[in-house]
Design a protein around this motif. Structure first.
Motif: not given
Length: 283
Positions: A75-104
């Motif tokens: 579940x952690x892998x889907x939400x923290x990795x694969x979903x981010x991949x989907x959002x990043x692909x979408x934002x690149x394809x549609x010229x959407x500005x993306x800020x993604x929050x990560x961690x120390x």
């Protein structure tokens, strides 16, 4: 009008963004909780992104149960990795500005100097691993995105260290807190303002940035400050991490160097004590 999608709307950062959003009516805000943006269902997620059709995405949603992640790895892998991949692909394809929050927690804790954005990552728990994979997917699928690493987040919303300490200090005569994990806390309201300042800025400089409040402290020292500012009488003792075993290992040193975000975006970083006072005054 720019349309901003905020994922993880019910989390600490999403909630603080919601509070601030009323001051920024030049944007159309769309706050998505897990019913509107399902980060654990990738096919549905793709559809939802096209339905919402944002021009800016602030990806604050994540799987953040650090200890639970050790047994809920998938579940952690889907939400923290694969979903981010989907959002990043979408934002690149549609010229959407993306800020993604990560961690120390992408770091292993062996450093003795504040970690800058170029420091080597080497996560020591599942949460940190999945968040690092999310960063890499984000950079690969959308090199124009901004990633902000933060640490020890707290707010008047949700569950966090400050609220737990407040409760315990009122219920008990004494508590013990680990004194060998060093970093700096982040008041979610401060970070929320930084996100808005970046999207409102005239420049967009992609890449990784660090943000937390100023100060180099242990959780024990943070607890002492909460006691002092809150005026509690509870006795606070320091213990080593070994005396308080948890399913997930924590980095023993994860202090973030904030020079880049200060230089590039002129961000003013408050001291952790000042921000803590602000937050406690709101409760």
């Amino acid at each position: 009008m720019e349309k901003i999608l905020v994922t993880g709307a019910n989390g600490q950062l999403g909630s603080e963004l919601f509070v601030l959003s009323s001051n920024y009516s030049q944007y159309q805000w769309f706050f998505a909780d897990r019913t509107k943006i399902t980060l654990d269902n990738l096919d549905l997620l793709k559809e939802q992104l096209y339905d919402i059709n944002p021009t800016i995405i602030l990806n604050c949603g994540a799987y953040t149960a650090v200890d639970k992640a050790e047994t809920e790895k998938e579940l952690a892998e889907i939400v923290n990795h694969l979903a981010v991949e989907v959002i990043a692909k979408y934002s690149a394809r549609n010229k959407v500005k993306l800020i993604h929050i990560s961690t120390d927690y992408v770091f292993d804790g062996t450093s003795s100097v504040a970690l800058d954005e170029e420091a080597l990552t080497n996560p020591i728990n599942v949460y940190g691993e999945t968040k690092r994979l999310g960063e890499l997917a984000c950079l690969q699928e959308n090199p124009n995105s901004i990633i902000i690493r933060t640490s020890w987040v707290y707010s008047k919303f949700g569950n966090n260290f400050v609220k737990t300490m407040q409760r315990l200090m009122q219920e008990r005569e004494s508590i013990s807190v680990v004194n060998d994990q060093i970093g700096s806390p982040t008041y979610a309201a401060d970070l929320a303002q930084v996100l808005i300042d970046i999207i409102s800025s005239s420049k967009w400089i992609p890449g990784i940035y660090n943000y937390s409040n100023e100060g180099e402290i242990s959780w024990y020292e943070f607890a002492l400050t909460i006691k002092e500012v809150g005026g509690y009488n509870c006795k606070v003792g320091g213990i080593p991490s070994s005396a308080y075993p948890t399913p997930a290992k924590r980095p023993s040193f994860s202090l973030l160097d904030k020079n880049k975000i200060k230089k590039v975006y002129g961000v003013d970083v408050p001291n952790y004590k000042e921000s803590l006072k602000k937050m406690l005054a709101q409760l």
